[in-house]
Design a protein around this motif. Structure first.
Motif, PDB file in Angstrom:
ATOM      1  N   SER A 132      50.137 -16.639   5.089  1.00  0.00           N
ATOM      2  CA  SER A 132      48.997 -16.962   4.232  1.00  0.00           C
ATOM      3  C   SER A 132      48.065 -17.942   4.932  1.00  0.00           C
ATOM      4  N   ASN A 133      48.635 -18.960   5.558  1.00  0.00           N
ATOM      5  CA  ASN A 133      47.820 -19.928   6.295  1.00  0.00           C
ATOM      6  C   ASN A 133      47.129 -19.263   7.479  1.00  0.00           C
ATOM      7  N   ILE A 134      47.831 -18.369   8.138  1.00  0.00           N
ATOM      8  CA  ILE A 134      47.256 -17.665   9.291  1.00  0.00           C
ATOM      9  C   ILE A 134      46.062 -16.819   8.842  1.00  0.00           C
ATOM     10  N   HIS A 135      46.238 -16.045   7.771  1.00  0.00           N
ATOM     11  CA  HIS A 135      45.120 -15.228   7.266  1.00  0.00           C
ATOM     12  C   HIS A 135      43.943 -16.107   6.874  1.00  0.00           C
ATOM     13  N   HIS A 136      44.226 -17.203   6.196  1.00  0.00           N
ATOM     14  CA  HIS A 136      43.156 -18.100   5.767  1.00  0.00           C
ATOM     15  C   HIS A 136      42.398 -18.655   6.982  1.00  0.00           C
ATOM     16  N   ARG A 137      43.140 -19.115   7.984  1.00  0.00           N
ATOM     17  CA  ARG A 137      42.520 -19.672   9.194  1.00  0.00           C
ATOM     18  C   ARG A 137      41.658 -18.625   9.906  1.00  0.00           C
ATOM     19  N   PHE A 138      42.175 -17.411  10.047  1.00  0.00           N
ATOM     20  CA  PHE A 138      41.415 -16.399  10.766  1.00  0.00           C
ATOM     21  C   PHE A 138      40.262 -15.846   9.935  1.00  0.00           C
ATOM     22  N   ASP A 139      40.378 -15.821   8.610  1.00  0.00           N
ATOM     23  CA  ASP A 139      39.244 -15.425   7.773  1.00  0.00           C
ATOM     24  C   ASP A 139      38.083 -16.400   7.968  1.00  0.00           C
ATOM     25  N   LYS A 140      38.405 -17.687   8.093  1.00  0.00           N
ATOM     26  CA  LYS A 140      37.364 -18.689   8.373  1.00  0.00           C
ATOM     27  C   LYS A 140      36.731 -18.444   9.745  1.00  0.00           C
ATOM     28  N   GLN A 141      37.562 -18.140  10.743  1.00  0.00           N
ATOM     29  CA  GLN A 141      37.040 -17.899  12.089  1.00  0.00           C
ATOM     30  C   GLN A 141      36.177 -16.639  12.130  1.00  0.00           C
ATOM     31  N   VAL A 142      36.550 -15.618  11.377  1.00  0.00           N
ATOM     32  CA  VAL A 142      35.747 -14.393  11.312  1.00  0.00           C
ATOM     33  C   VAL A 142      34.391 -14.704  10.687  1.00  0.00           C
ATOM     34  N   ALA A 143      34.381 -15.465   9.588  1.00  0.00           N
ATOM     35  CA  ALA A 143      33.116 -15.835   8.948  1.00  0.00           C
ATOM     36  C   ALA A 143      32.240 -16.644   9.905  1.00  0.00           C
ATOM     37  N   GLU A 144      32.862 -17.548  10.662  1.00  0.00           N
ATOM     38  CA  GLU A 144      32.106 -18.347  11.637  1.00  0.00           C
ATOM     39  C   GLU A 144      31.543 -17.460  12.747  1.00  0.00           C
ATOM     40  N   ALA A 145      32.318 -16.498  13.217  1.00  0.00           N
ATOM     41  CA  ALA A 145      31.839 -15.581  14.255  1.00  0.00           C
ATOM     42  C   ALA A 145      30.668 -14.749  13.741  1.00  0.00           C
ATOM     43  N   LYS A 146      30.740 -14.328  12.486  1.00  0.00           N
ATOM     44  CA  LYS A 146      29.638 -13.544  11.906  1.00  0.00           C
ATOM     45  C   LYS A 146      28.364 -14.380  11.840  1.00  0.00           C
ATOM     46  N   ARG A 147      28.506 -15.674  11.526  1.00  0.00           N
ATOM     47  CA  ARG A 147      27.322 -16.543  11.506  1.00  0.00           C
ATOM     48  C   ARG A 147      26.803 -16.789  12.927  1.00  0.00           C
ATOM     49  N   HIS A 148      27.714 -17.019  13.861  1.00  0.00           N
ATOM     50  CA  HIS A 148      27.332 -17.340  15.237  1.00  0.00           C
ATOM     51  C   HIS A 148      26.623 -16.160  15.914  1.00  0.00           C
ATOM     52  N   TYR A 149      27.141 -14.959  15.706  1.00  0.00           N
ATOM     53  CA  TYR A 149      26.592 -13.767  16.362  1.00  0.00           C
ATOM     54  C   TYR A 149      25.681 -12.972  15.439  1.00  0.00           C
ATOM     55  N   LEU A 150      24.985 -13.652  14.534  1.00  0.00           N
ATOM     56  CA  LEU A 150      24.185 -12.987  13.517  1.00  0.00           C
ATOM     57  C   LEU A 150      23.207 -11.962  14.101  1.00  0.00           C
ATOM     58  N   THR A 151      22.572 -12.297  15.216  1.00  0.00           N
ATOM     59  CA  THR A 151      21.590 -11.372  15.803  1.00  0.00           C
ATOM     60  C   THR A 151      22.144 -10.615  17.004  1.00  0.00           C
ATOM     61  N   ASP A 152      23.317 -10.988  17.480  1.00  0.00           N
ATOM     62  CA  ASP A 152      23.934 -10.325  18.633  1.00  0.00           C
ATOM     63  C   ASP A 152      25.072  -9.439  18.130  1.00  0.00           C
ATOM     64  N   HIS A 153      24.721  -8.261  17.651  1.00  0.00           N
ATOM     65  CA  HIS A 153      25.720  -7.376  17.052  1.00  0.00           C
ATOM     66  C   HIS A 153      26.803  -6.925  18.030  1.00  0.00           C
ATOM     67  N   PRO A 154      26.472  -6.554  19.260  1.00  0.00           N
ATOM     68  CA  PRO A 154      27.545  -6.208  20.206  1.00  0.00           C
ATOM     69  C   PRO A 154      28.479  -7.391  20.480  1.00  0.00           C
ATOM     70  N   GLY A 155      27.921  -8.587  20.579  1.00  0.00           N
ATOM     71  CA  GLY A 155      28.732  -9.788  20.783  1.00  0.00           C
ATOM     72  C   GLY A 155      29.639 -10.037  19.586  1.00  0.00           C
ATOM     73  N   MET A 156      29.099  -9.813  18.375  1.00  0.00           N
ATOM     74  CA  MET A 156      29.899  -9.987  17.168  1.00  0.00           C
ATOM     75  C   MET A 156      31.049  -8.985  17.154  1.00  0.00           C
ATOM     76  N   ALA A 157      30.786  -7.742  17.520  1.00  0.00           N
ATOM     77  CA  ALA A 157      31.835  -6.716  17.532  1.00  0.00           C
ATOM     78  C   ALA A 157      32.970  -7.122  18.461  1.00  0.00           C
ATOM     79  N   GLN A 158      32.632  -7.577  19.653  1.00  0.00           N
ATOM     80  CA  GLN A 158      33.661  -7.980  20.616  1.00  0.00           C
ATOM     81  C   GLN A 158      34.434  -9.210  20.128  1.00  0.00           C
ATOM     82  N   ALA A 159      33.729 -10.151  19.509  1.00  0.00           N
ATOM     83  CA  ALA A 159      34.385 -11.353  18.993  1.00  0.00           C
ATOM     84  C   ALA A 159      35.350 -11.000  17.855  1.00  0.00           C
TER      85      ALA A 159
END
Length: 184
Positions: free
Chosen positions: A135-162
């Motif tokens: 549960s903690n692992i899923h929670h931690r990685f869900d946060k990281q996924v949301a952060e990656a989506k914000r970070h790569y907002l305009t770089d869709h290929p970069g977001m896909a790889q991340a």
């Protein structure tokens, strides 16, 4: 009417609220009961939290306990099967998302991303146990996924790889894989 654009934006971004410690009961294709931390099908039912009891034995459904097998490790095994169907669904959704992000016109990158996804899926399907900290692992990685989506907002290929990399790292944490076995 002002809330409709906000709701549409949230749905578009795919923001989800993780179920912190829910356990679901499903029936496998062979008729066996499966307990998982993720819903494995549309008919998945949450198991009441008081249906499980943890002591010096392993965690088992219906409040009963069975003695843990003696092992050299000090960790107590959790008697939840790895939900292969949930793994397949997670990677199917990841593949669809990366296909939209990369686009069909970038065939080379799409092929490379799909190869990584397929390799990571094959590796995840070899898992035999799930971390008791799932549960903690899923929670931690869900946060990281949301952060990656914000970070790569305009770089869709970069977001896909991340996102592919993050899912591989999630599997490493969930199933105890080494990073050396990850597809690059």
């Amino acid at each position: 009417m002002k809330t409709l654009p906000h709701l549409t934006l949230l749905l578009t971004l795919g923001i989800s609220v993780p179920a912190s410690a829910d356990i679901y009961k499903c029936e496998g294709s062979d008729g066996r009961k499966i307990y998982s931390d993720m819903p494995c099908s549309a008919d998945a039912k949450p198991v009441p939290k008081d249906a499980f009891r943890v002591n010096s034995a392993t965690l088992v459904p219906d409040g009963s306990a069975k003695p843990a097998k003696s092992t050299k490790k000090k960790e107590i095994a959790v008697a939840l099967e790895v939900n292969k169907e949930a793994i397949r669904t997670r990677y199917k959704e990841l593949k669809a998302l990366t296909r939209r992000l990369v686009g069909y016109d970038n065939k080379t990158l799409l092929k490379r991303v799909n190869r990584r996804i397929d390799a990571n899926l094959r590796r995840a399907l070899t898992a035999r146990s799930v971390s008791k900290e799932r549960s903690n692992i899923h929670h931690r990685f869900d946060k990281q996924v949301a952060e990656a989506k914000r970070h790569y907002l305009t770089d869709h290929p970069g977001m896909a790889q991340a996102l592919v990399t993050l899912e591989a790292e999630r599997d490493e944490a969930l199933y105890g894989f080494s990073s050396r076995s990850r597809a690059r």
